[in-house]
Design a protein around this motif. Sequence first.
Motif, PDB file in Angstrom:
ATOM      1  N   ASP A  30       0.852  -1.219   0.041  1.00 55.36           N
ATOM      2  CA  ASP A  30      -0.058   0.019  -0.138  1.00 55.36           C
ATOM      3  C   ASP A  30       0.847   1.209   0.075  1.00 55.36           C
ATOM      4  OD1 ASP A  30      -2.319  -1.657   0.092  1.00 55.36           O
ATOM      5  OD2 ASP A  30      -2.287  -1.478   2.333  1.00 55.36           O
ATOM      6  N   VAL A  31       2.379   1.126   0.069  1.00 60.14           N
ATOM      7  CA  VAL A  31       3.074   2.165   0.239  1.00 60.14           C
ATOM      8  C   VAL A  31       3.882   2.414  -1.175  1.00 60.14           C
ATOM      9  CG1 VAL A  31       4.971   3.133   1.382  1.00 60.14           C
ATOM     10  CG2 VAL A  31       3.398   1.725   2.672  1.00 60.14           C
ATOM     11  N   LYS A  32       3.988   3.688  -1.566  1.00 58.30           N
ATOM     12  CA  LYS A  32       4.597   4.014  -2.879  1.00 58.30           C
ATOM     13  C   LYS A  32       5.591   5.163  -2.576  1.00 58.30           C
ATOM     14  CE  LYS A  32       4.056   5.771  -7.665  1.00 58.30           C
ATOM     15  NZ  LYS A  32       3.164   6.074  -8.463  1.00 58.30           N
ATOM     16  N   LEU A  33       6.959   4.812  -2.600  1.00 56.06           N
ATOM     17  CA  LEU A  33       7.976   5.801  -2.457  1.00 56.06           C
ATOM     18  C   LEU A  33       8.031   6.755  -3.464  1.00 56.06           C
ATOM     19  CD1 LEU A  33      10.761   3.692  -0.705  1.00 56.06           C
ATOM     20  CD2 LEU A  33       9.008   4.778   0.507  1.00 56.06           C
ATOM     21  N   LEU A  34       8.033   7.955  -3.342  1.00 52.98           N
ATOM     22  CA  LEU A  34       8.183   9.067  -4.471  1.00 52.98           C
ATOM     23  C   LEU A  34       9.548   9.765  -4.308  1.00 52.98           C
ATOM     24  CD1 LEU A  34       4.651  10.795  -3.695  1.00 52.98           C
ATOM     25  CD2 LEU A  34       5.274   9.006  -5.205  1.00 52.98           C
ATOM     26  N   GLU A  35      10.019  10.254  -3.350  1.00 55.44           N
ATOM     27  CA  GLU A  35      11.400  10.715  -3.363  1.00 55.44           C
ATOM     28  C   GLU A  35      11.987  10.870  -2.036  1.00 55.44           C
ATOM     29  OE1 GLU A  35      11.496  15.028  -4.192  1.00 55.44           O
ATOM     30  OE2 GLU A  35       9.579  15.366  -3.488  1.00 55.44           O
ATOM     31  N   LYS A  36      13.271  10.997  -2.105  1.00 54.20           N
ATOM     32  CA  LYS A  36      14.080  10.844  -0.848  1.00 54.20           C
ATOM     33  C   LYS A  36      14.042  12.294  -0.311  1.00 54.20           C
ATOM     34  CE  LYS A  36      18.669   9.779   1.202  1.00 54.20           C
ATOM     35  NZ  LYS A  36      20.076   9.404   0.732  1.00 54.20           N
ATOM     36  N   ILE A  37      13.802  12.663   0.744  1.00 48.52           N
ATOM     37  CA  ILE A  37      13.828  14.086   1.449  1.00 48.52           C
ATOM     38  C   ILE A  37      14.793  14.431   2.552  1.00 48.52           C
ATOM     39  CG2 ILE A  37      11.560  14.494   0.340  1.00 48.52           C
ATOM     40  CD1 ILE A  37      10.389  13.966   3.177  1.00 48.52           C
TER      41      ILE A  37
END
Length: 330
Positions: A30-37
């Motif tokens: 259910d988790v979608k990683l978008l960008e490292k912050i």
Amino acid sequence: AGAGARGGVAAAGAPSSAGVVESLACDMRDVKLLEKIGSGGFGDIFRATWRGTPVACKRIRADLINEEKRVALQDLAIEVTHLQQLRHPNICMLLGYSTSENNPVMLSELMRCSLLDVLRAGNVHGGGKPALSKRRSVRYAVQLAQGMNYLHTCKPPIMHRDLKPANLLVDFSGTLKVSDFGLAKLRPAPSARASDAKAAFMTGETGSYRFMAPEVFRHEEYDESVDVYSFSMILFYMLRGMPPFLHLGGVDAAVAAAIRQERPPIPRAWDEKITHLLQAAWSENPASRPSFQKALDTLREYYKANFKASLEDDLKKEAAENHGKECVIC
């Protein structure tokens, strides 16, 4: 902000991974990683979505091995165990977690930035002036003290032990919240301490040197007043616009405070009430440091006297201006 240290004798009742709430366990599908912050010693922070909702995802680094991975997983379990039982407007909220071997993560509310980001941006673009106005600095100090007063009045009290600007996050409405509970510890209630006095205290270098209480650096017994000391250094940083002991490295700053008993010089022009609060909060004697409730009382009095409005009135006015009208429930 200087290097950090870890260690210490855990207080009785310190949590383990067994204490986590199963209902908060999340399915990584259910988790979608978008960008490292962001990143830390053992993990990376990602902007992500969880069931379609924007969240922050702290993930243990895949390249950790042996002892590093063990410590990282332990910190994650401690943080999850603490956060799942905490509900306060100035505490960053835990939304879910996964302790699976392949995907150890923690999901929390997505924040705009850290207080450190704000302070550093001011150093770059502020032309030598503090990044924050006095009004905003005191507002953040009140919000920090509110969150910490909640932690210290839990039963048993919770010590954060690593308060610093990088661990204070600001949400999209401008509210400051306490985060990063990987080094937090429970302190036994007075009844428990009566039968085992040693359980009430911890020793060892734990936290970040520039904001570390002297007794921690000296490996002496300490209690939750170490958080009050860290708070004083953060308040000084916000008001002054520069870190305490600016020209010293982290360890040297801790040596100056703990061994030579030095403190940052307070400008003479500062208000007497703020000066007294700082001096009391960073007192060499832990017993002389005020509780967060007393610090809150002082800050609220100062805010109202200097800005001719309570913090709550200011927030209400700001919300009305931002949204154009008062909220009406029909």
